[in-house]
Design a protein around this motif. Structure first.
Motif, PDB file in Angstrom:
ATOM      1  N   LEU A  25       0.502  -1.721   0.045  1.00  0.00           N
ATOM      2  CA  LEU A  25      -0.343   0.276   0.517  1.00  0.00           C
ATOM      3  C   LEU A  25       0.891   1.320   0.449  1.00  0.00           C
ATOM      4  CD1 LEU A  25      -2.956  -0.681   2.498  1.00  0.00           C
ATOM      5  CD2 LEU A  25      -3.008  -0.990  -0.603  1.00  0.00           C
ATOM      6  N   ASN A  26       1.757   1.198   0.165  1.00  0.00           N
ATOM      7  CA  ASN A  26       2.879   2.491   0.691  1.00  0.00           C
ATOM      8  C   ASN A  26       3.960   2.930  -1.505  1.00  0.00           C
ATOM      9  OD1 ASN A  26       2.221   3.723   2.504  1.00  0.00           O
ATOM     10  ND2 ASN A  26       3.774   2.051   3.912  1.00  0.00           N
ATOM     11  N   PHE A  30       1.715   0.892  -6.513  1.00  0.00           N
ATOM     12  CA  PHE A  30      -0.275   1.042  -5.493  1.00  0.00           C
ATOM     13  C   PHE A  30      -0.529   2.479  -5.613  1.00  0.00           C
ATOM     14  CE2 PHE A  30      -3.239   1.660  -2.824  1.00  0.00           C
ATOM     15  CZ  PHE A  30      -4.195   0.492  -3.289  1.00  0.00           C
ATOM     16  N   ASN A  31      -0.280   3.111  -5.933  1.00  0.00           N
ATOM     17  CA  ASN A  31      -0.563   5.098  -5.337  1.00  0.00           C
ATOM     18  C   ASN A  31      -0.699   5.224  -6.628  1.00  0.00           C
ATOM     19  OD1 ASN A  31      -0.241   7.470  -4.224  1.00  0.00           O
ATOM     20  ND2 ASN A  31       1.465   8.255  -4.335  1.00  0.00           N
ATOM     21  N   PHE A  34      -3.650   3.647  -8.338  1.00  0.00           N
ATOM     22  CA  PHE A  34      -5.088   4.176  -7.347  1.00  0.00           C
ATOM     23  C   PHE A  34      -5.533   4.666  -7.960  1.00  0.00           C
ATOM     24  CE2 PHE A  34      -7.366   5.155  -3.286  1.00  0.00           C
ATOM     25  CZ  PHE A  34      -8.751   4.906  -3.615  1.00  0.00           C
ATOM     26  N   LYS A  35      -4.794   6.302  -8.150  1.00  0.00           N
ATOM     27  CA  LYS A  35      -4.988   7.727  -8.414  1.00  0.00           C
ATOM     28  C   LYS A  35      -5.494   6.653  -9.773  1.00  0.00           C
ATOM     29  CE  LYS A  35      -3.847  11.846 -10.572  1.00  0.00           C
ATOM     30  NZ  LYS A  35      -2.423  11.951 -10.758  1.00  0.00           N
TER      31      LYS A  35
ATOM     32  N   TYR B  95      -8.363  13.541  -5.737  1.00  0.00           N
ATOM     33  CA  TYR B  95      -8.014  14.205  -6.993  1.00  0.00           C
ATOM     34  C   TYR B  95      -8.165  15.213  -8.093  1.00  0.00           C
ATOM     35  CZ  TYR B  95      -5.916   9.582  -5.736  1.00  0.00           C
ATOM     36  OH  TYR B  95      -5.328   8.147  -5.129  1.00  0.00           O
ATOM     37  N   SER B 179      -2.248   7.323  -1.908  1.00  0.00           N
ATOM     38  CA  SER B 179      -3.431   6.809  -1.859  1.00  0.00           C
ATOM     39  C   SER B 179      -3.707   5.936  -0.214  1.00  0.00           C
ATOM     40  CB  SER B 179      -3.247   5.572  -2.918  1.00  0.00           C
ATOM     41  OG  SER B 179      -1.559   5.077  -2.734  1.00  0.00           O
ATOM     42  N   ARG B 180      -2.596   6.023   0.832  1.00  0.00           N
ATOM     43  CA  ARG B 180      -3.016   5.639   1.482  1.00  0.00           C
ATOM     44  C   ARG B 180      -3.420   6.303   2.911  1.00  0.00           C
ATOM     45  NH1 ARG B 180       1.038   2.794   5.020  1.00  0.00           N
ATOM     46  NH2 ARG B 180      -0.287   3.504   7.209  1.00  0.00           N
TER      47      ARG B 180
END
Lengths: 328, 281
Positions: A25-26, A30-31, A34-35, B95, B179-180
């Motif tokens: 998740l970090n 993934f960042n 997700f966006k 966003y 996202s976190r």
């Protein structure tokens, strides 16, 4: 326990019971994913609206090619001769929605004013809930109530007397003509009015709530009555928002299907009498779609759907623009 | 009192009376509709509703296949609509805030929220039923999902908007990625509200009839196969109510009561949820 409860709950839920989430998740991967998933979902919402338009146009194409713009002006709807014109359905839609708006707007405004201004404090919340309950009832139940309970009573106690009353009056005798059978465009319009009323009333209530307290109080301070404050301060201040709520109700009335299908009588012709059976765009589609065996018939029904899409899009877009202006 | 004052007070009295009368009239309609529904519904209510199939005309039966079919249709629809609506709502609040794309999506979503549901049925008919050549439960769920998505998007955005920015900033300060922050702060703080949105969406679609007419249709028999037409409560109510057989009409009223009570229960639950969500901030 009491010590814990004194802290804000939100703080507790995010920080209090912290657990280490999975390591991925970090990560940057993934960042990014997700966006882009979020952007994709947002674009999907746009695609739904675009998809409505494109698919309905494709489906309606055979009918549009054959009938051209005459589709809108022709009043001939006959599956046997394969001639299709939308005018009876358009006329029925406009007449029923017109009746619904005429009846619902004053009532909705009255309720909104009552809830926000006149009702005793303890009654406001329960009344609001009652209005929302009316809005939550599925349209098919309005249809059953309309067909089995409202229509017979309407025929006996309203239609009959009105027809007799205006029998010999020149114009009115044509508008209120026909056997008092209960089902027809007037009944559909009244049931539609009951259905859209709670939507209009609850938006109007929110709109009226935006009137600054000091404006109303300055009105009362110079001795204005409740009605004068409503007329001279609330209505002018909320004009755009109130109009927006009416358009929102109109958008609902134009496309309402099930309740109307039950009680409009399903007749594809145009009459001057509002007591006569008729059809709306939505009720024609609901009644005939499963029985449309020829391509041109089903394509014509989809063309009706396209028409409804365009009309309601314009009406709802106007409603949104008016309502967005007050919230910002 | 002079004439002007008297006239003004008279106008005020008249308007107050009319407003009160209008409110009472609408409440009378509410009582009438609910009374009819409760009376007719409970007269036809019996335990076998949940165990027997929808009957042929003239025989007694229940609604078991329609109830199961409706649960499946709504379940699949929400399974699809929830993640899409959640993510789109996330985009709007986390966003896209202030961008033109977000305003366009928000506007389109608001329009979709009020679009006639029959159009969703026609749309899905065009893209799923016509190419596949048959009515199916999947198509019915797709039509319901299209109606549910805007509801979830709207409430998700509203509820995430209530999360204080200082909480996000605290997480960023600890070095959390965007996202976190969304997953561990925004979602967790707004989860009650977001759940409310999902419940409201279920309430919204469980009574929808028009979109199912052209997609899942109905089925008189026990059917759990989503690739064929499947029994469901709203279309069953429509077909049974439009028929002259008293048994069928009674079943239609029982089904109508069942759906309305379900929607009522869902609205009450969402109201309770919302109250606890609001008390957090």
């Amino acid at each position: 326990m009491t010590l814990v409860n004194n802290r804000t709950k939100a703080h507790d839920e995010t920080a209090g019971e912290f657990q280490r989430p999975p390591r991925f998740l970090n990560g940057e991967a993934f960042n990014k994913t997700f966006k882009w998933l979020s952007i994709g979902a947002a674009l999907f919402v746009l695609m739904i609206l675009g998809g409505f338009f494109v698919s309905l146009t494709i489906g309606a194409w055979p009918a549009l090619k054959q009938f051209g713009f005459g589709f809108i002006w022709s009043s001939d709807w006959n599956p046997v001769t394969e001639k299709f014109g939308a005018l009876p359905a358009i006329a029925g839609t406009l007449i029923t929605s017109g009746i619904a708006i005429l009846l619902a707007v004053p009532l909705a405004f009255a309720i909104a004013v009552y809830i926000t201004q006149l009702a005793p404090k303890w009654l406001r919340h329960p009344l609001g809930i009652a209005i929302e309950l009316l809005a939550a009832i599925p349209s098919i139940i309005y249809g059953m109530w309309g067909l089995f309970f409202f229509a017979p009573m309407f025929a006996d106690y309203v239609q009959g007397p009105i027809i007799n009353l205006f029998e010999n009056v020149p114009v009115l005798s044509t508008i209120f003509e026909g056997p008092a059978i209960g089902i027809g465009m007037a009944t559909a319009g009244i049931v539609l009015a009951v259905m859209i009323l709670p939507f209009i009333a609850s938006v109007m209530r929110d709109v009226i709530d935006t009137v600054p307290k000091r404006l109303k109080e300055s009105g009362f301070a110079i001795g204005a009555t409740d009605w004068e404050v409503t007329k001279a301060i609330i209505i002018p201040h909320c004009r755009t928002g109130l109009a927006g709520s009416i358009f929102l109700g109109l958008g609902r009335a134009l496309g309402e299907t099930m309740a109307v299908t039950f009680i409009i009588g399903n007749a594809n012709r145009i009459t001057a009498s509002i007591f006569a059976p008729g059809n709306t765009i939505a009720s024609t589609i609901a009644n005939e779609f499963q029985e449309a065996y020829t391509e041109i018939h089903s394509s014509s029904l989809i063309a009706l759907g396209l028409l409804l899409f365009i009309i309601t899009f314009i009406v709802l877009a106007i409603a949104r623009m008016m309502l967005n202006r007050i919230s910002t | 009192m002079n004439a002007v004052v008297r006239r003004r007070h008279f106008a005020n009295l008249v308007s107050r009376t009319l407003i009160l009368a209008a409110t009472l009239l609408v409440l009378a309609f509410l009582v009438w509709i609910c009374g009819v529904l409760l009376y007719e519904g409970f007269s036809a209510f019996k335990p076998t509703l949940f165990t027997e199939m929808t009957p042929p005309p003239g025989e007694s039966g229940g609604l078991a296949n329609a109830i199961v079919g409706s649960l499946m249709l709504v379940g699949v629809a929400m399974f699809v609509a929830t993640p899409i609506g959640l993510l789109a709502g996330t985009y709007l609040n986390e966003y896209g805030k202030g961008t033109w794309l977000a305003s366009v999506v928000r506007f389109v979503n608001d329009v979709l929220l009020a679009k006639p549901s029959i159009l969703a049925g026609l749309f899905v008919y065009e893209i799923i039923v016509a190419p596949m050549g048959s009515f199916s439960g999947w198509a019915g769920s797709a039509a319901l999902a299209i109606i549910a998505i805007p509801v979830v998007v709207r409430t998700t955005e509203d509820m995430m908007n209530l999360v204080p920015n200082s909480m996000r900033e605290a997480a960023y300060a600890l070095g959390a990625s965007r996202s976190r922050v969304i997953l561990s702060v925004s979602y967790r703080a707004a989860r009650v509200g977001i759940t409310t949105g999902v419940i409201l969406a279920v309430a919204r679609i469980s009574g929808e009839t028009a979109p199912l007419l052209f997609t899942s249709l109905n089925n008189q028999f026990w059917s759990t196969d989503m690739s064929h037409s499947i029994a469901n409560l709203p279309v069953m109510i429509f077909q049974f109510a439009m028929n002259p057989y008293p048994d069928w009409q009674a079943l239609a009223w029982a089904g109508a009561l069942l759906i309305t009570l379900t929607i009522l229960a869902l609205s009450i639950i969402s109201r309770v949820f919302l109250r606890s969500a609001n008390s957090q901030h």
